[in-house]
Design a protein around this motif. Structure first.
Motif, PDB file in Angstrom:
ATOM      1  N   GLY A 160      -6.983  78.870  92.961  1.00  0.00           N
ATOM      2  CA  GLY A 160      -8.385  79.227  92.773  1.00  0.00           C
ATOM      3  C   GLY A 160      -9.296  78.019  92.882  1.00  0.00           C
ATOM      4  O   GLY A 160     -10.357  78.077  93.518  1.00  0.00           O
ATOM      5  N   MET A 161      -8.894  76.907  92.281  1.00  0.00           N
ATOM      6  CA  MET A 161      -9.684  75.686  92.394  1.00  0.00           C
ATOM      7  C   MET A 161      -9.734  75.197  93.846  1.00  0.00           C
ATOM      8  O   MET A 161     -10.787  74.770  94.336  1.00  0.00           O
ATOM      9  CB  MET A 161      -9.111  74.601  91.492  1.00  0.00           C
ATOM     10  N   LEU A 162      -8.615  75.283  94.540  1.00  0.00           N
ATOM     11  CA  LEU A 162      -8.584  74.867  95.947  1.00  0.00           C
ATOM     12  C   LEU A 162      -9.461  75.765  96.805  1.00  0.00           C
ATOM     13  O   LEU A 162     -10.110  75.303  97.752  1.00  0.00           O
ATOM     14  CB  LEU A 162      -7.150  74.888  96.462  1.00  0.00           C
ATOM     15  N   SER A 163      -9.502  77.050  96.489  1.00  0.00           N
ATOM     16  CA  SER A 163     -10.355  77.965  97.237  1.00  0.00           C
ATOM     17  C   SER A 163     -11.824  77.591  97.088  1.00  0.00           C
ATOM     18  O   SER A 163     -12.590  77.591  98.064  1.00  0.00           O
ATOM     19  CB  SER A 163     -10.114  79.399  96.764  1.00  0.00           C
ATOM     20  N   GLY A 164     -12.238  77.271  95.855  1.00  0.00           N
ATOM     21  CA  GLY A 164     -13.617  76.829  95.649  1.00  0.00           C
ATOM     22  C   GLY A 164     -13.918  75.534  96.365  1.00  0.00           C
ATOM     23  O   GLY A 164     -14.993  75.360  96.956  1.00  0.00           O
ATOM     24  N   LYS A 165     -12.970  74.606  96.325  1.00  0.00           N
ATOM     25  CA  LYS A 165     -13.149  73.324  97.015  1.00  0.00           C
ATOM     26  C   LYS A 165     -13.266  73.529  98.520  1.00  0.00           C
ATOM     27  O   LYS A 165     -14.112  72.901  99.190  1.00  0.00           O
ATOM     28  CB  LYS A 165     -11.968  72.415  96.696  1.00  0.00           C
ATOM     29  N   LEU A 166     -12.449  74.398  99.081  1.00  0.00           N
ATOM     30  CA  LEU A 166     -12.480  74.662 100.516  1.00  0.00           C
ATOM     31  C   LEU A 166     -13.801  75.296 100.934  1.00  0.00           C
ATOM     32  O   LEU A 166     -14.372  74.940 101.974  1.00  0.00           O
ATOM     33  CB  LEU A 166     -11.306  75.574 100.900  1.00  0.00           C
ATOM     34  N   GLU A 167     -14.307  76.230 100.133  1.00  0.00           N
ATOM     35  CA  GLU A 167     -15.577  76.858 100.472  1.00  0.00           C
ATOM     36  C   GLU A 167     -16.718  75.847 100.420  1.00  0.00           C
ATOM     37  O   GLU A 167     -17.606  75.848 101.287  1.00  0.00           O
ATOM     38  CB  GLU A 167     -15.869  78.017  99.521  1.00  0.00           C
ATOM     39  N   THR A 168     -16.701  74.972  99.427  1.00  0.00           N
ATOM     40  CA  THR A 168     -17.734  73.940  99.340  1.00  0.00           C
ATOM     41  C   THR A 168     -17.688  73.024 100.556  1.00  0.00           C
ATOM     42  O   THR A 168     -18.729  72.668 101.129  1.00  0.00           O
ATOM     43  CB  THR A 168     -17.543  73.124  98.054  1.00  0.00           C
ATOM     44  N   TRP A 169     -16.495  72.624 100.962  1.00  0.00           N
ATOM     45  CA  TRP A 169     -16.355  71.763 102.142  1.00  0.00           C
ATOM     46  C   TRP A 169     -16.773  72.501 103.414  1.00  0.00           C
ATOM     47  O   TRP A 169     -17.387  71.923 104.303  1.00  0.00           O
ATOM     48  CB  TRP A 169     -14.902  71.297 102.264  1.00  0.00           C
TER      49      TRP A 169
ATOM     50  N   LEU B 177      -6.020  67.893  93.464  1.00  0.00           N
ATOM     51  CA  LEU B 177      -5.734  69.319  93.572  1.00  0.00           C
ATOM     52  C   LEU B 177      -4.436  69.577  94.329  1.00  0.00           C
ATOM     53  O   LEU B 177      -3.606  70.404  93.913  1.00  0.00           O
ATOM     54  CB  LEU B 177      -6.905  70.020  94.273  1.00  0.00           C
ATOM     55  N   LEU B 178      -4.231  68.887  95.434  1.00  0.00           N
ATOM     56  CA  LEU B 178      -3.028  69.097  96.235  1.00  0.00           C
ATOM     57  C   LEU B 178      -1.784  68.574  95.527  1.00  0.00           C
ATOM     58  O   LEU B 178      -0.719  69.209  95.575  1.00  0.00           O
ATOM     59  CB  LEU B 178      -3.193  68.420  97.599  1.00  0.00           C
ATOM     60  N   LEU B 179      -1.896  67.426  94.864  1.00  0.00           N
ATOM     61  CA  LEU B 179      -0.746  66.894  94.137  1.00  0.00           C
ATOM     62  C   LEU B 179      -0.337  67.824  92.993  1.00  0.00           C
ATOM     63  O   LEU B 179       0.863  68.060  92.768  1.00  0.00           O
ATOM     64  CB  LEU B 179      -1.077  65.509  93.589  1.00  0.00           C
TER      65      LEU B 179
END
Length: 809
Positions: free
Chosen positions: A72-81, A39-41
């Motif tokens: 948007g994908m990073l936001s979902g990943k951050l909330e899950t973490w 995601l970050l790359l």
């Protein structure tokens, strides 16, 4: 050009939150978890491309949309973490000590509690969840928010969707920090309370205590179910409302009234603004020197924040508060409060604070309705402004008294139609309900809600600290009573608005159509019609499943030719059966027929036939489905059925014959509820080899066998059918200790005329299997790996005792 006109009007900005929302949906609907590094790359690479294409507007815009998709994908990943909720993996009995953070009285009796886990004993849970939802028949009279309770409990993991595409309890509980649910085995006891550490925890407990006090005060003043609804509108506690009232509100299109969201916060803010300005008008000199409208907006902002906290800060209410906050801040800066750009900003904030809500009905219905209303209002304003410019001032006529009375009714009706159409597609998708008379319900109830219920709810909160809230609560209770009467009347005359299953392809195309219709202001809006038609193609060509199996493997339903559902148990889960009946538009539920009923002459082919711990039914394609939950009957079930459901413990359950569709309890425990759509494809020139005993019917299976061929394809007609009557219980008694091959050999020795179906051809079945979860690879589904069923172990019953004292001993 239309594209240039859309660009000049700033439509490109509106696409950014849409792209971010698509990224959120893409993250949460992936079968596998996405790592941080990819995601970050990808985000870094897209950022470099955006800088490189900075002088090419259209290419740079496309890359910017891709960047917001990635965000948007990073936001979902951050909330899950950020949540990483520990969840109960399997049923377990333990002694629980926890602090009460939520307390609600249920309509059917008993209590529902939210417990913060402090400790567990006998056994000590190695991965104990931090928060649980519990029920209790009784609790100590001194129990309040912040009290510590201890007692023996039975904990259970969250259940998944009851069917594919349905509400996922585990997913939503994961993002609420709720790791499981259960019930107290007896009455819990009060324990010594521990201190609450941290400012945030102290504030949370204070708000929870205030909610409980306010809810108790409302129900003490307004008795019965009217008081429960009034408490739900003020404090968000809904457990005291009966299912009958909930169903009436849903069928009349008024279910949104009980969910504290945009309507309630907007009405509460509006009441504060109007009240503040009315009071300020009593002091003309002060009002003339100060911006009263901005002061009123500030007061409304703080009152909305208080209402949000009092209602429990549910995610839906948080999202609504963000929308209200953006609009009130726009008023403070002398900008248009109600605009599609403000809605886009609110959506972006919602994606940051609670991205998982994008998949929920509250977010989808609220934002779609609001966007539809804003777009319609903008179109109406542009149309009328153009007409007024062309019209001469002296030709305008003042509206008559009749028009003045009809204008609010027409405006309410138009609002209900626009909001109903925009949000109705999501209501149909999530709840299988379109509320055909929702327009009538909303037109009749909106004056009651906006003029009686909400204004006096706000007034009662203001007067409650002074103990002067009795009168406004009584008036509010009268409004709630009138609302219930309207709901009952409209629901009684409303036709069935169940559209059945809405496929994901249809909802996706209709969403795209809605987005185009809302954000576009030129002839590009016509493109939405294409997606509307494509969505209907998905809807009409979607076939209903033929077999439904619950995730615990206990309930199996088969769709009959008349649309009814045949089930394998006389007593079924009420919640699951109601959901299936609505989703699959079942006209009736056909219970199973037991062996004694057959002897009495009440046997029917359109029902499960249960004998010797095996239930079987003939499917529409002629195959036989067999079901058993007894380990010793597995071989017999395999011999009887072509589709075999084995609700028994074990990891490597299979039938000796490999040409059967086998569904095991372990498979369902891992992947969730199952839908099966039967399919068949015939090919080749084959001979008859064997026949399998299937209850009272013999199902021929044709495979190549040169040694025992009964003839060539020309020896048999293309379509022949028949029955071989065999007493299955007698066959089982005769071969009690025999394996499946012995039973098949015995059945082949029976000599009597048999008609054949499709003789000379072998049938290859391409059945479509759809699981509600799939492989448990996402964090909110990993608990499935640790269930007893997934580990191949049998369930064990909870200990039975009369008192909590005996249980502790």
């Amino acid at each position: 050009m239309a594209l240039q006109a859309e660009r000049d009007r700033g439509t490109g900005f509106l696409l950014l939150p849409i792209s971010a929302g698509a990224g959120v949906v893409a993250y949460f609907t992936r079968a596998q978890e996405t790592g941080w590094l990819p995601l970050l790359l990808a985000l870094c690479l897209l950022s470099v491309m955006r800088w490189w294409l900075r002088e090419r507007y259209y290419w740079a815009s496309i890359v910017m949309l891709a960047i917001f998709f990635q965000l948007g994908m990073l936001s979902g990943k951050l909330e899950t973490w950020r949540y990483s909720t520990a969840m109960v993996g399997s049923d377990v009995t333990t002694r629980l000590t926890g602090r009460v953070v939520g307390l609600e009285a249920q309509y059917s009796g008993g209590w529902r509690l939210t417990i913060d886990v402090l400790s567990t004993q006998r056994p000590v849970l190695r991965y104990a969840p931090e928060r649980l939802r519990m029920t209790a028949r009784d609790i100590p009279a001194q129990t309040e928010i912040g009290s510590t309770l201890t007692g023996l409990v039975r904990l259970r993991p969250h259940s998944g969707p009851v069917r594919p595409g349905n509400y996922d309890f585990a997913f939503n509980s994961f993002f609420k920090g709720n790791g499981g649910n259960g019930f107290y085995l007896g009455t819990p006891a009060l324990a010594e309370s521990t201190s609450i550490n941290g400012v945030g925890a102290t504030f949370s407990y204070a708000i929870a205590t205030l909610r409980y006090i306010v809810g108790s005060r409302v129900t003490s003043v307004v008795s019965g179910e009217d008081g429960a609804i009034a408490a739900a509108l003020i404090s968000g506690q809904r457990d005291g409302i009966s299912e009958r009232t909930n169903e009436a509100l849903r069928n009349s299109g008024l279910a949104h009234v009980l969910s504290i969201s945009g309507l309630h916060l907007a009405l509460a803010a509006g009441v504060v603004i109007i009240g503040f300005r009315m009071v300020a008008s009593l002091f003309p000199s002060f009002a003339a020197r100060h911006p009263i409208k901005k002061y009123a907006a500030i007061a409304a902002l703080f009152s909305s924040a208080f209402y949000l906290a009092l209602s429990g800060s549910d995610v839906a209410a948080q999202r609504s508060f963000v929308m209200i906050m953006v609009m009130l801040v726009a008023l403070l800066f002398d900008r248009a409060a109600l605009s599609i750009r403000n809605l886009a900003i609110a959506a972006l904030i919602a994606f940051i604070t609670a991205p998982h809500e994008v998949l929920g009905p509250s977010f989808q219905m609220s934002f779609s309705a609001t966007a539809g209303l804003i777009a319609a209002f903008a179109w109406w304003s542009d149309t009328n402004s153009g007409a007024f410019k062309e019209d001469k001032p002296q030709t305008r006529k003042n509206p008559t008294r009749m028009k003045k009375w009809l204008l609010p009714v027409v405006a309410t009706a138009a609002t209900s139609i626009i909001a109903g159409v925009a949000s109705g597609i999501y209501s149909a998708y999530h709840f299988n309900n379109t509320a055909p008379f929702g327009l009538l319900g909303n037109v009749l109830s909106m004056p009651v809600i906006s003029l009686i219920i909400m204004p006096f709810a706000v007034l009662s909160l203001l007067l409650m600290p002074l103990q002067l809230d009795w009168l406004p609560l009584q008036i509010m209770g009268f409004g709630v009573w009138a609302l219930r009467q309207i709901a009952d009347i409209v629901a009684s005359i409303a036709p069935d608005g169940n559209p059945g299953i809405i496929p994901s392809g249809a909802i996706l195309n209709w969403t795209i159509a809605l987005v185009i219709a809302v954000i576009c202001t030129t002839r590009l809006r016509a493109l939405s019609l294409i997606f509307v038609l494509v969505g209907f193609l998905f809807y009409f060509y979607e076939t209903d499943p033929d077999i439904m199996i619950a995730e615990d493997a206990k309930l199996v339903a088969v769709r009959l030719n008349d649309g009814s559902l045949a089930v394998n148990r006389p007593r079924v889960s009420k919640f699951t059966m109601q959901n299936w009946s609505k989703a699959y538009d079942a006209h009736a539920i056909v219970p199973p027929v037991v062996a004694d009923s057959k002897k009495n002459g009440t046997y029917s082919d359109d029902a499960f036939y249960c004998e010797e711990k095996i239930c079987s039914i003939t499917l529409k394609d002629g195959r036989m489905l067999s079901y058993t939950d007894e380990p010793e009957m597995v071989n017999f079930a395999c011999n009887i059925g072509d589709v075999v459901v084995l609700a028994v413990a074990g990891k490597e359950l299979k039938c000796p014959s490999g040409d059967k569709l086998i569904v095991t309890r372990r498979e369902l425990a891992l992947k969730g509820a199952l839908e099966v759509r039967l399919g068949v494809q015939s090919t080749g020139q084959q001979a008859l080899k064997k026949m399998r005993v299937a209850g009272e019917r013999v199902t021929p299976v044709f495979e190549p066998d040169n040694e025992h061929s009964l003839g060539s394809e020309d020896d048999f007609p293309d379509e022949v059918s028949g029955l071989m009557h065999i007493d299955m219980s007698e066959a089982m008694r005769t071969h009690e200790n025999a394996n499946m091959d012995d039973v098949e050999h015995a059945s082949s020795q029976i000599t009597m005329p048999v008609s054949l179906a499709g003789a000379g051809r072998q049938l290859y079945y391409n059945d479509q299997l759809t699981y509600s979860v799939g492989e448990p690879q996402r964090p909110w589904h990993l608990y499935r790996l640790y269930s007893r069923a997934a580990r191949g172990l049998a369930d064990y019953a909870a200990p039975k005792a009369k008192t909590d004292q005996k249980l502790s001993e």
